[in-house]
Design an enzyme around this catalytic site. Sequence first.
Site, mmCIF file in Angstrom:
data_model
loop_
_atom_site.group_PDB
_atom_site.id
_atom_site.type_symbol
_atom_site.label_atom_id
_atom_site.label_comp_id
_atom_site.label_asym_id
_atom_site.label_seq_id
_atom_site.Cartn_x
_atom_site.Cartn_y
_atom_site.Cartn_z
ATOM 1 N N ASP A 1 1.967 5.361 7.255
ATOM 2 C CA ASP A 1 1.685 3.832 7.928
ATOM 3 C C ASP A 1 2.620 2.872 7.801
ATOM 4 O O ASP A 1 3.335 2.933 6.509
ATOM 5 C CB ASP A 1 0.516 3.367 6.862
ATOM 6 C CG ASP A 1 -0.806 4.078 7.067
ATOM 7 O OD1 ASP A 1 -0.909 5.250 7.692
ATOM 8 O OD2 ASP A 1 -1.927 3.541 6.400
ATOM 9 N N ASP B 1 -7.233 5.893 1.726
ATOM 10 C CA ASP B 1 -7.283 7.053 2.905
ATOM 11 C C ASP B 1 -6.081 8.022 2.876
ATOM 12 O O ASP B 1 -6.132 8.905 3.439
ATOM 13 C CB ASP B 1 -7.721 6.262 4.314
ATOM 14 C CG ASP B 1 -6.412 5.565 4.615
ATOM 15 O OD1 ASP B 1 -5.830 4.743 3.849
ATOM 16 O OD2 ASP B 1 -6.125 5.478 5.709
ATOM 17 N N HIS B 2 -5.308 7.749 1.875
ATOM 18 C CA HIS B 2 -4.015 8.666 1.823
ATOM 19 C C HIS B 2 -4.174 9.216 0.478
ATOM 20 O O HIS B 2 -3.294 10.039 0.022
ATOM 21 C CB HIS B 2 -2.798 7.757 2.066
ATOM 22 C CG HIS B 2 -2.553 7.398 3.348
ATOM 23 N ND1 HIS B 2 -1.770 8.032 4.489
ATOM 24 C CD2 HIS B 2 -3.302 6.596 3.871
ATOM 25 C CE1 HIS B 2 -1.979 7.658 5.618
ATOM 26 N NE2 HIS B 2 -2.685 6.367 5.453
ATOM 27 N N HIS C 1 -2.953 3.551 -0.606
ATOM 28 C CA HIS C 1 -4.304 3.067 0.290
ATOM 29 C C HIS C 1 -5.049 4.277 -0.102
ATOM 30 O O HIS C 1 -4.629 5.405 -0.012
ATOM 31 C CB HIS C 1 -3.979 2.752 1.608
ATOM 32 C CG HIS C 1 -3.472 1.316 1.613
ATOM 33 N ND1 HIS C 1 -2.989 0.884 2.659
ATOM 34 C CD2 HIS C 1 -3.472 0.125 0.844
ATOM 35 C CE1 HIS C 1 -2.751 -0.131 2.588
ATOM 36 N NE2 HIS C 1 -2.717 -0.639 1.423
ATOM 37 N N HIS D 1 1.343 6.357 0.308
ATOM 38 C CA HIS D 1 1.209 5.167 -0.675
ATOM 39 C C HIS D 1 -0.139 5.055 -1.070
ATOM 40 O O HIS D 1 -0.883 6.007 -0.873
ATOM 41 C CB HIS D 1 1.295 3.832 0.383
ATOM 42 C CG HIS D 1 0.405 4.159 1.714
ATOM 43 N ND1 HIS D 1 0.465 5.084 2.545
ATOM 44 C CD2 HIS D 1 -0.475 3.202 1.996
ATOM 45 C CE1 HIS D 1 -0.454 4.870 3.613
ATOM 46 N NE2 HIS D 1 -1.098 3.863 3.288
ATOM 47 N N HIS E 1 4.911 -1.334 5.216
ATOM 48 C CA HIS E 1 3.609 -1.424 5.301
ATOM 49 C C HIS E 1 3.152 -2.589 4.445
ATOM 50 O O HIS E 1 3.883 -3.179 3.662
ATOM 51 C CB HIS E 1 3.023 -0.005 4.774
ATOM 52 C CG HIS E 1 1.459 -0.047 5.415
ATOM 53 N ND1 HIS E 1 0.897 -0.397 6.423
ATOM 54 C CD2 HIS E 1 0.400 0.588 4.609
ATOM 55 C CE1 HIS E 1 -0.400 -0.135 6.377
ATOM 56 N NE2 HIS E 1 -0.722 0.561 5.160
ATOM 57 N N HIS F 1 -3.347 9.236 12.694
ATOM 58 C CA HIS F 1 -3.722 8.190 11.943
ATOM 59 C C HIS F 1 -4.652 7.063 13.153
ATOM 60 O O HIS F 1 -4.223 6.056 12.997
ATOM 61 C CB HIS F 1 -2.894 7.354 11.404
ATOM 62 C CG HIS F 1 -3.370 6.535 10.313
ATOM 63 N ND1 HIS F 1 -3.464 5.154 10.363
ATOM 64 C CD2 HIS F 1 -3.643 6.721 9.038
ATOM 65 C CE1 HIS F 1 -3.794 4.520 9.313
ATOM 66 N NE2 HIS F 1 -3.891 5.499 8.282
#
Length: 303
Positions: A211, A64-65, A62, A60, A140, A269
């Site tokens: 997530d 941090d990914h 976000h 996804h 998510h 995570h």
Amino acid sequence: MEVTILGCHSATPRSNARPSAQLLEMRGHLFLIDCGEATQVALRNANAKFARIKHIFISHLHGDHFYGLFGLISTFQLLGREAEMHIYGPKGIKEAVLLILKLGGAYTPFPLYFHELSGKESELLYEDDKVLVRTIPLQHRVYTNGFFFQEKEGERRLNMDAIQQYPEIEVCDYQNIKNGKDVVLNSGEVIANEVLTFAPQRPQSYAYCSDTLYFEGLAADIQGARVVYHESTFLKNNEELAAKTMHATAYQAGLTAKNAGAEALILGHYSSRYADVNLFKAEAQEVFPNVYLAEDGKKFVFN
């Protein structure tokens, strides 16, 4: 099958805690899964062969990914990469990457293919004669997928003790035997393949559950996965916060692995609010015994 944890922590990167990224080696492939900040540094530390990475899977959008993806592509460019690269991720990832390249006046001398995802049902992303990869729809705050990597069944294994009982069988016959064929001797006698071989090794499979809010249907979607990676941002004492932010607890991760019939569970995570990550393992083991804790730079080997 080898899983190298390049980063396994949530949200803000810290000096000793990198965000999500993993390297999966399966049947000769080297798949990169998620690409948080500093992934290329983590790849260097893991002595990974950059040229072998041809498929990148982003769960996804976000930061941090996937914020490390821009730097990684730039590094591929600087290294003179020529091999094509395939990137699988949510709709919008192509626009984001190409915009950064455009604003920086950069270009890729290698073919860069985007496979943008928007479906809500599991779909096949990649397949060859050895492996297949499909999406795992997750729940998510933004559109998110996990990824299910599965080996195809291999050749049957030769039973050399049995084969040596028949001098007529020559080395040139071995491949046909591995392929499952019976052997017909000069006398006309048929030797069944099952007499001459053992069953193939059970194929490996790996479910990467990024997530996600806990939901019972996830276990059905990954049923039979031998190894499951599941986010565990929170512990049970913060279950309400997990639901609010659409994340899972370690206990819920263990429950999903149990209901999926998995053999092993890797947790990651972790929220930085917890000082001791061993609490995650203990909580998941309340429902699922074989639990491992992801650590930045750690390698897991599954046979």
